[in-house]
Design an enzyme around this catalytic site. Structure first.
Site, PDB file in Angstrom:
ATOM      1  N   ASN A 209     -10.059  -0.197  -0.685  1.00  0.00           N
ATOM      2  CA  ASN A 209      -8.602  -0.093  -0.690  1.00  0.00           C
ATOM      3  C   ASN A 209      -8.075  -0.669  -2.010  1.00  0.00           C
ATOM      4  O   ASN A 209      -8.112  -1.882  -2.216  1.00  0.00           O
ATOM      5  CB  ASN A 209      -8.049  -0.874   0.516  1.00  0.00           C
ATOM      6  CG  ASN A 209      -6.532  -0.798   0.632  1.00  0.00           C
ATOM      7  OD1 ASN A 209      -5.858  -0.309  -0.278  1.00  0.00           O
ATOM      8  ND2 ASN A 209      -6.000  -1.294   1.729  1.00  0.00           N
TER       9      ASN A 209
ATOM     10  N   HIS B 286      -3.403   7.178   2.196  1.00  0.00           N
ATOM     11  CA  HIS B 286      -3.768   5.852   1.681  1.00  0.00           C
ATOM     12  C   HIS B 286      -5.125   5.484   2.273  1.00  0.00           C
ATOM     13  O   HIS B 286      -5.406   5.758   3.438  1.00  0.00           O
ATOM     14  CB  HIS B 286      -2.696   4.832   2.085  1.00  0.00           C
ATOM     15  CG  HIS B 286      -3.117   3.424   1.809  1.00  0.00           C
ATOM     16  ND1 HIS B 286      -3.530   3.019   0.573  1.00  0.00           N
ATOM     17  CD2 HIS B 286      -3.236   2.338   2.633  1.00  0.00           C
ATOM     18  CE1 HIS B 286      -3.864   1.739   0.630  1.00  0.00           C
ATOM     19  NE2 HIS B 286      -3.698   1.308   1.860  1.00  0.00           N
TER      20      HIS B 286
ATOM     21  N   CYS C 172       0.811  -1.226   0.000  1.00  0.00           N
ATOM     22  CA  CYS C 172       0.000   0.000   0.000  1.00  0.00           C
ATOM     23  C   CYS C 172       0.840   1.270   0.000  1.00  0.00           C
ATOM     24  O   CYS C 172       0.325   2.360  -0.245  1.00  0.00           O
ATOM     25  CB  CYS C 172      -0.950  -0.014   1.187  1.00  0.00           C
ATOM     26  SG  CYS C 172      -2.147  -1.358   1.054  1.00  0.00           S
TER      27      CYS C 172
HETATM   28  O1  UT7 Z   1      -3.794  -1.182   3.477  1.00  0.00           O
HETATM   29  C1  UT7 Z   1      -2.913  -2.104   4.063  1.00  0.00           C
HETATM   30  C2  UT7 Z   1      -3.009  -2.078   5.498  1.00  0.00           C
HETATM   31  N1  UT7 Z   1      -4.245  -2.657   5.949  1.00  0.00           N
HETATM   32  C3  UT7 Z   1      -4.916  -2.031   6.869  1.00  0.00           C
HETATM   33  O2  UT7 Z   1      -4.567  -0.961   7.257  1.00  0.00           O
HETATM   34  C4  UT7 Z   1      -6.127  -2.724   7.463  1.00  0.00           C
HETATM   35  C5  UT7 Z   1      -6.054  -2.645   8.951  1.00  0.00           C
HETATM   36  N2  UT7 Z   1      -7.122  -3.323   9.655  1.00  0.00           N
HETATM   37  C6  UT7 Z   1      -8.421  -2.910   9.619  1.00  0.00           C
HETATM   38  O3  UT7 Z   1      -8.777  -2.016   8.867  1.00  0.00           O
HETATM   39  C7  UT7 Z   1      -9.392  -3.544  10.569  1.00  0.00           C
HETATM   40  O4  UT7 Z   1      -8.680  -4.295  11.518  1.00  0.00           O
HETATM   41  C8  UT7 Z   1     -10.454  -4.450   9.906  1.00  0.00           C
HETATM   42  C9  UT7 Z   1     -11.440  -3.593   9.123  1.00  0.00           C
HETATM   43  C10 UT7 Z   1      -9.797  -5.458   8.999  1.00  0.00           C
HETATM   44  C11 UT7 Z   1     -11.265  -5.193  10.982  1.00  0.00           C
HETATM   45  O5  UT7 Z   1     -11.859  -4.259  11.864  1.00  0.00           O
HETATM   46  P1  UT7 Z   1     -11.719  -4.445  13.434  1.00  0.00           P
HETATM   47  O6  UT7 Z   1     -12.489  -3.358  14.053  1.00  0.00           O
HETATM   48  O7  UT7 Z   1     -10.259  -4.535  13.750  1.00  0.00           O
HETATM   49  O8  UT7 Z   1     -12.469  -5.794  13.666  1.00  0.00           O
HETATM   50  P2  UT7 Z   1     -11.901  -7.114  14.376  1.00  0.00           P
HETATM   51  O9  UT7 Z   1     -10.929  -7.805  13.468  1.00  0.00           O
HETATM   52  O10 UT7 Z   1     -11.472  -6.761  15.748  1.00  0.00           O
HETATM   53  O11 UT7 Z   1     -13.227  -7.991  14.450  1.00  0.00           O
HETATM   54  C12 UT7 Z   1     -14.326  -7.595  15.265  1.00  0.00           C
HETATM   55  C13 UT7 Z   1     -15.460  -8.590  15.045  1.00  0.00           C
HETATM   56  C14 UT7 Z   1     -15.010 -10.050  15.124  1.00  0.00           C
HETATM   57  O12 UT7 Z   1     -16.020 -10.789  15.738  1.00  0.00           O
HETATM   58  P3  UT7 Z   1     -15.914 -11.186  17.282  1.00  0.00           P
HETATM   59  O13 UT7 Z   1     -14.652 -11.990  17.423  1.00  0.00           O
HETATM   60  O14 UT7 Z   1     -15.847  -9.889  18.040  1.00  0.00           O
HETATM   61  O15 UT7 Z   1     -17.169 -11.965  17.530  1.00  0.00           O
HETATM   62  C15 UT7 Z   1     -14.883 -10.462  13.684  1.00  0.00           C
HETATM   63  O16 UT7 Z   1     -15.079 -11.838  13.506  1.00  0.00           O
HETATM   64  O17 UT7 Z   1     -15.994  -8.416  13.729  1.00  0.00           O
HETATM   65  C16 UT7 Z   1     -16.034  -9.686  13.060  1.00  0.00           C
HETATM   66  N3  UT7 Z   1     -15.855  -9.453  11.637  1.00  0.00           N
HETATM   67  C17 UT7 Z   1     -16.873  -9.191  10.793  1.00  0.00           C
HETATM   68  N4  UT7 Z   1     -18.191  -9.105  10.989  1.00  0.00           N
HETATM   69  C18 UT7 Z   1     -18.963  -8.834   9.910  1.00  0.00           C
HETATM   70  C19 UT7 Z   1     -14.684  -9.428  10.942  1.00  0.00           C
HETATM   71  N5  UT7 Z   1     -14.941  -9.161   9.631  1.00  0.00           N
HETATM   72  C20 UT7 Z   1     -16.285  -9.022   9.516  1.00  0.00           C
HETATM   73  C21 UT7 Z   1     -17.133  -8.735   8.442  1.00  0.00           C
HETATM   74  N6  UT7 Z   1     -18.462  -8.641   8.681  1.00  0.00           N
HETATM   75  N7  UT7 Z   1     -16.672  -8.534   7.189  1.00  0.00           N
END
Ligand code: UT7
Length: 330
Positions: free
Chosen positions: A286, A256, A116
């Site tokens: 993204n 980004h 990225c």
């Molecule tokens: O560009 C390159 C660099 N990449 C980035 O900068 C991305 C960085 N990361 C992120 O943007 C975020 O971490 C994500 C958007 C990928 C995830 O968001 P988050 O707020 O960190 O969510 P999480 O991984 O902590 O997950 C929270 C909950 C989980 O459920 P439980 O364990 O709390 O029951 C996940 O299983 O959300 C669940 N979850 C979803 N639910 C519905 C994860 N993905 C999804 C989804 N839809 N697509």
């Protein structure tokens, strides 16, 4: 050696027509529009559906638009630097394919792989050739067909990315505008936080790697989120301090587009209000190396000659960086 200054003299873009909304994704996996919008800021992303077209096609289309908008012929280009993590082939470089597609017969061409942060690294590389007087016109392209490496059974990553490309032309500046400063960092990520595990020399393609879905992007979202939020804000502050820039000196942050929450955190740390931040993650998701030039394209009519811009990115590698430039187009 006299050091010249490089400036952006043209911008082009390419976005596939097909819009994949969050509602479409709801049909494919256990997710929902509300979760995606509130956690990431994304409403839809573009997907290149035509199986005969890939990253080089998108990069070439973006390049053609940049060339046409500035009345530059492809033969005038001395160098093409293309940033991507989804090259058409592992080799030859996608930049060489673009060279052929646009007819840039006098250029040499190579790819940059910095995920990225790829466009920022490529812009820095291209600018060095102008600054050293080794090239007069450089095409810098950020292009990714992320849909080609997404696992649509993995809701944690596939909802984040889209396809797209942006391109700029760099030339020598004689009016004080252009790239003023650049800071880049890398930190080898041995925890595999953001990886495509197979297809390279470490894990060449086998039936097993395909069965195990190792040719797709995998990400430890939380770990990357923490690093990205810290890294993008830190490097943006670092370049402000180094150049004695106060928040009021900055016209636009060009971040980004990985997650709206990361963008907001960066703008807050820089002391910038949201009106000064380019955001199009809602429309495109993204697009990896495409996000920053796509922002420049979308905002080009709102930019004034001499505006101070901070470009900032964080990505797999890990790689991150910031570029301070004065907008040179009138
Ligand atoms: O560009 C390159 C660099 N990449 C980035 O900068 C991305 C960085 N990361 C992120 O943007 C975020 O971490 C994500 C958007 C990928 C995830 O968001 P988050 O707020 O960190 O969510 P999480 O991984 O902590 O997950 C929270 C909950 C989980 O459920 P439980 O364990 O709390 O029951 C996940 O299983 O959300 C669940 N979850 C979803 N639910 C519905 C994860 N993905 C999804 C989804 N839809 N697509």
């Amino acid at each position: 050696m006299e050091v010249k200054q490089a400036k952006i003299t043209a911008v082009g873009h390419y976005l596939p027509e097909f819009r994949m909304t969050n509602f479409e994704l709801e049909k494919l996996m256990d997710t929902n529009d509300e979760w995606i919008r509130t956690r990431t800021g994304i409403s839809e992303r573009r997907i290149l559906k035509d199986p005969d077209k890939a990253t080089a096609f998108m990069g070439a289309e973006a390049a053609k638009e940049a060339l046409e908008s500035s009345g530059t012929s492809a033969e005038e280009i001395d160098l093409i630097v293309l940033a991507t993590v989804t090259p058409d082939y592992l080799f030859p470089a996608t930049a060489c394919l673009v060279q052929n597609m646009i007819g840039a017969t006098n250029a040499f061409a190579f790819d940059v792989s910095a995920a990225c942060s790829g466009f920022l690294y490529a812009l820095s590389t291209g600018s060095m050739y102008i600054e050293a007087g080794r090239a007069k016109k450089v095409l810098v392209i950020g292009a990714d067909k992320m849909s080609s490496i997404l696992d649509y059974t993995d809701r944690t990553t596939s909802i984040l990315f889209g396809d797209g490309a942006g391109a700029v032309i760099l030339e020598e500046s004689t009016d004080g505008t252009g790239i003023i400063d650049q800071i880049h960092h890398s930190e080898g990520d041995t925890n595999c936080s953001l990886y495509q595990h197979a297809g390279g020399s470490r894990n060449p393609a086998t039936i097993e790697t395909v069965k195990n879905r190792q040719h797709h992007v995998t990400q430890d979202g939380r770990a990357v989120f923490k690093k990205a939020t810290m890294g993008m804000a830190d490097v943006s502050l670092e370049i402000m301090e180094k150049n004695n820039l106060e928040p009021e000196d900055i016209a636009w942050l060009v971040p980004h587009q990985a997650n709206l929450r990361i963008i907001d955190a960066t703008a807050n740390r820089m002391g910038l209000s949201s009106e000064k931040v380019m955001i199009n993650i809602d429309k495109y998701g993204n697009t990896t190396a495409g996000t920053i030039p796509l922002c420049l394209y979308d905002w080009k009519d709102k930019l004034n000659h001499g505006d101070n811009l901070i470009l900032a990115a964080f990505g797999g590698g890990f790689t991150w960086g910031a570029i301070y430039l004065k907008w040179g187009l009138k």
